[in-house]
Scaffold this motif. Sequence first.
Motif, PDB file in Angstrom:
ATOM      1  N   THR A 190      97.396 -50.090 -15.596  1.00  0.00           N
ATOM      2  CA  THR A 190      97.293 -51.536 -15.779  1.00  0.00           C
ATOM      3  C   THR A 190      97.391 -52.266 -14.444  1.00  0.00           C
ATOM      4  O   THR A 190      98.296 -52.007 -13.644  1.00  0.00           O
ATOM      5  CB  THR A 190      98.409 -52.034 -16.717  1.00  0.00           C
ATOM      6  N   GLY A 191      96.448 -53.154 -14.204  1.00  0.00           N
ATOM      7  CA  GLY A 191      96.411 -53.910 -12.957  1.00  0.00           C
ATOM      8  C   GLY A 191      95.480 -53.309 -11.929  1.00  0.00           C
ATOM      9  O   GLY A 191      95.112 -53.967 -10.951  1.00  0.00           O
ATOM     10  N   SER A 193      91.842 -51.820 -10.561  1.00  0.00           N
ATOM     11  CA  SER A 193      90.426 -52.017 -10.860  1.00  0.00           C
ATOM     12  C   SER A 193      89.912 -50.796 -11.600  1.00  0.00           C
ATOM     13  O   SER A 193      90.539 -49.722 -11.574  1.00  0.00           O
ATOM     14  CB  SER A 193      89.630 -52.238  -9.572  1.00  0.00           C
ATOM     15  N   PHE A 224      89.346 -55.364 -14.016  1.00  0.00           N
ATOM     16  CA  PHE A 224      90.732 -54.880 -13.986  1.00  0.00           C
ATOM     17  C   PHE A 224      91.133 -54.293 -15.337  1.00  0.00           C
ATOM     18  O   PHE A 224      90.687 -54.768 -16.395  1.00  0.00           O
ATOM     19  CB  PHE A 224      91.683 -56.017 -13.612  1.00  0.00           C
ATOM     20  N   VAL A 226      93.547 -54.129 -18.167  1.00  0.00           N
ATOM     21  CA  VAL A 226      94.596 -55.000 -18.709  1.00  0.00           C
ATOM     22  C   VAL A 226      95.365 -54.321 -19.838  1.00  0.00           C
ATOM     23  O   VAL A 226      96.420 -54.819 -20.267  1.00  0.00           O
ATOM     24  CB  VAL A 226      93.988 -56.331 -19.213  1.00  0.00           C
ATOM     25  N   LYS A 256      92.562 -60.373 -13.356  1.00  0.00           N
ATOM     26  CA  LYS A 256      93.647 -59.428 -13.111  1.00  0.00           C
ATOM     27  C   LYS A 256      94.879 -59.865 -13.888  1.00  0.00           C
ATOM     28  O   LYS A 256      95.250 -61.045 -13.889  1.00  0.00           O
ATOM     29  CB  LYS A 256      93.966 -59.379 -11.620  1.00  0.00           C
ATOM     30  N   SER A 258      98.771 -60.601 -15.002  1.00  0.00           N
ATOM     31  CA  SER A 258      99.911 -61.068 -14.201  1.00  0.00           C
ATOM     32  C   SER A 258     100.918 -59.940 -14.015  1.00  0.00           C
ATOM     33  O   SER A 258     100.917 -58.956 -14.754  1.00  0.00           O
ATOM     34  CB  SER A 258     100.598 -62.237 -14.944  1.00  0.00           C
TER      35      SER A 258
END
Length: 264
Positions: A190-191, A193, A224, A226, A256, A258
């Motif tokens: 996660t986060g 690319s 990204f 998620v 992207k 948080s």
Amino acid sequence: MFEFITKRSFFINVLAAIVLIVVLGAIFFATLGIITHHGKTITVPDIRGKNVKEATEILGKAGFEATVRDSIYADTIPALSVYDQAPEGGAVEKVGRTVYLTINKTIAPMVQMPELVGLTFRSAQMTLESRRLKVGDTSYQPDFATNTVLKQVLGGKPVKAGTEVPEGSAISLVLSSGTGNTENPVPDLTGLSFAEARDALTASNLGIGTVLTMGEISDTAAAFVVRQSPTRVNAQGDINTVRAGETIDLWLSAVKPSADSVHP
């Protein structure tokens, strides 16, 4: 008197013609054996692997004619060498018989690369042989379907089905070794690319499962991750594990996530 002379001349001519035919027939049958080499045989020399010019000279000295009947490509002998002959070397044949030659081509013809991905190793091998291609090096990487083809490679680079390749080329195959027995922690993607996530999965001997998109994405590689399944941490706070060769599903977004939504 005149009529008698005429008749006598006619009969003499007929008789002379008959005698001539008999003599010519006798000469013909007497020389027939010489012309056809009747009863005269000799062993055919084995000229496979020799240059076509040298092979023709050898056959000529032995009393045979040589004719090129066909050509084929083989990387085991030099170009313009005799690949096969008929009759075969060692056969006993009449002098003067024609020996038909199959010659090795100078340039390998091009053939279309077949699609091997997903086939078993045995099926891939048979498919390559049907196209006059060969199996090159084989390597393994973890994946679900044991002993099936994952990649097809020529000259160190993946080669797509339909690509023109030289006949006789050795195609390297990457095969599935099945899933491993060791449980490893699920990587946290996660986060990252999509390109980074793909590299991370490859490094962990894992594959990409289903890829879903959330919203409009213009560049998938730059999108990204998620969400992923399985996640790195389960509902109880324990780290999930997977075996080598298994896959992870990904959800992609152009935005992207948080820092708060990214698992530690």
